[in-house]
Design a protein around this motif. Structure first.
Motif, short mmCIF file in Angstrom:
data_model
loop_
_atom_site.label_atom_id
_atom_site.label_comp_id
_atom_site.label_asym_id
_atom_site.label_seq_id
_atom_site.Cartn_x
_atom_site.Cartn_y
_atom_site.Cartn_z
N GLU A 93 0.85 -1.20 0.00
CA GLU A 93 0.00 0.00 0.00
C GLU A 93 0.88 1.24 0.00
N VAL A 94 0.72 2.09 -0.99
CA VAL A 94 1.51 3.31 -1.09
C VAL A 94 0.97 4.35 -0.10
N ILE A 95 1.85 4.84 0.76
CA ILE A 95 1.45 5.84 1.75
C ILE A 95 2.22 7.15 1.58
N GLY A 96 3.06 7.21 0.55
CA GLY A 96 3.80 8.43 0.29
C GLY A 96 4.56 8.33 -1.02
N GLY A 97 5.01 9.47 -1.50
CA GLY A 97 5.81 9.47 -2.73
C GLY A 97 6.21 10.86 -3.15
N VAL A 98 7.10 10.91 -4.11
CA VAL A 98 7.61 12.17 -4.67
C VAL A 98 8.22 11.84 -6.03
N ARG A 99 8.35 12.83 -6.89
CA ARG A 99 9.02 12.60 -8.17
C ARG A 99 10.17 13.58 -8.33
N HIS A 106 22.12 22.27 -21.71
CA HIS A 106 21.71 22.74 -23.04
C HIS A 106 20.43 22.06 -23.55
N SER A 107 19.66 21.49 -22.65
CA SER A 107 18.40 20.87 -23.04
C SER A 107 17.30 21.92 -23.12
N ASP A 108 16.40 21.76 -24.07
CA ASP A 108 15.28 22.67 -24.22
C ASP A 108 14.03 22.20 -23.47
N ILE A 109 14.11 21.03 -22.85
CA ILE A 109 12.98 20.50 -22.11
C ILE A 109 12.70 21.37 -20.89
N LEU A 110 11.43 21.65 -20.64
CA LEU A 110 11.05 22.43 -19.46
C LEU A 110 10.74 21.50 -18.30
N LEU A 111 11.14 21.92 -17.11
CA LEU A 111 10.78 21.19 -15.90
C LEU A 111 9.31 21.45 -15.56
N PRO A 112 8.71 20.64 -14.68
CA PRO A 112 7.29 20.80 -14.38
C PRO A 112 6.87 22.21 -13.96
N SER A 138 9.02 17.32 -7.07
CA SER A 138 7.67 17.86 -6.96
C SER A 138 6.69 16.76 -6.57
N ARG A 139 5.44 17.17 -6.34
CA ARG A 139 4.35 16.25 -6.05
C ARG A 139 4.63 15.38 -4.82
N LEU A 140 5.29 15.97 -3.81
CA LEU A 140 5.50 15.24 -2.55
C LEU A 140 4.16 15.07 -1.85
N ALA A 141 3.87 13.85 -1.44
CA ALA A 141 2.64 13.57 -0.70
C ALA A 141 2.90 12.39 0.23
N ILE A 173 8.99 24.26 -5.95
CA ILE A 173 8.09 25.32 -5.53
C ILE A 173 7.18 24.70 -4.48
N ALA A 174 6.88 25.45 -3.44
CA ALA A 174 6.12 24.86 -2.34
C ALA A 174 5.45 25.94 -1.51
N PRO A 175 4.27 25.64 -0.95
CA PRO A 175 3.66 26.54 0.03
C PRO A 175 4.55 26.69 1.25
N SER A 176 4.31 27.72 2.05
CA SER A 176 5.19 28.04 3.17
C SER A 176 5.32 26.89 4.17
N THR A 177 4.23 26.16 4.41
CA THR A 177 4.30 25.06 5.38
C THR A 177 5.26 23.98 4.89
#
Length: 230
Positions: A93-99, A106-112, A138-141, A173-177
């Motif tokens: 059972e997944v109870i947490g994760g992050v990517r 020199h990559s043109d790919i944009l980050l999330p 990102s997407r820490l939960a 990027i993250a809210p203050s908490t």
């Protein structure tokens, strides 16, 4: 995962394994280095679709409940396939994760977090980012009952992953908490944290109506190896 920076799947025969055959099979087929096991809790990078679907739903539920983002998707977005995803699971059972999403020189790919008008190269010209490997996590939960004990391990593994991929910087990027939590566990990253409230808000923050300043994690070369996770 789907990029050149992904680790190869491997069998963690030296790890303590769950008694569940299903968990053993997942370890052998889908686990990426590194792996940390603490009792019934397993921290690892994965491409197992069953675990990933649990993670996508978990983060959507958490963001809806805690940030009021009822429309936050419970499925993968276009950056998930470009990222390495770490999950915390207990007996399947997944109870947490992050990517973590990496960008090569020199990559043109944009980050999330990036867009045409919120491009890290343009926002931070003094850092010469085009010459370095860097990334965004990102997407820490994590479910509330497990944060105190396990978030520091997740953060430490993110930092380790960044270093193994030769990242000079990590961004978020993250809210203050959440930013305060990162500051609290900064020593586990092996990167020093700088909060830049002067650079405005990303399109992601604006879309969800959140105040999320840019966080810069710089490679910490002054203190040797990062403090061990755990």
């Amino acid at each position: 995962m789907t990029n050149d920076n992904s680790y190869s799947a491997h069998t963690v025969s030296q790890q303590n394994k769950s008694n569940s055959p299903t968990s053993k099979q997942k370890l052998e087929e889908f686990v990426y280095s590194p792996v940390i096991q603490k009792g019934d809790f397993l921290f690892h990078f994965t491409k197992d679709e069953t675990l990933l679907q649990q993670y996508y739903k978990l983060r959507g539920d958490m963001y809806a409940r805690e940030l009021g983002l009822d429309d936050f998707p419970r499925t993968k977005d276009r950056f998930d396939d470009l990222s390495d995803i770490l999950v915390l699971e207990k007996k399947g059972e997944v109870i947490g994760g992050v990517r973590i999403t990496m960008k090569k020189p020199h990559s043109d790919i944009l980050l999330p977090m990036e867009s045409n008008d919120y491009n890290l190269n343009n926002l931070l010209p003094e850092m010469n980012l085009e010459n370095f490997v860097y990334g965004e996590f990102s997407r820490l939960a994590v479910l509330p009952g497990f944060r105190t004990e396990h978030v520091k391990t997740i953060i430490g593994m993110v930092g380790n992953k960044g270093r193994e991929l030769s990242a000079k910087y990590l961004f978020a990027i993250a809210p203050s908490t959440q930013a305060r939590m990162y500051r609290k566990f900064e020593k586990y990253f092996g990167f020093t944290l700088e909060v830049r409230k002067d650079l405005g808000q990303s399109q992601v923050a604006k879309k969800w109506g959140l105040n999320m300043p840019l966080l810069i994690f710089r490679e910490d070369t002054s203190s040797g190896d990062a403090e061990k996770t755990g």
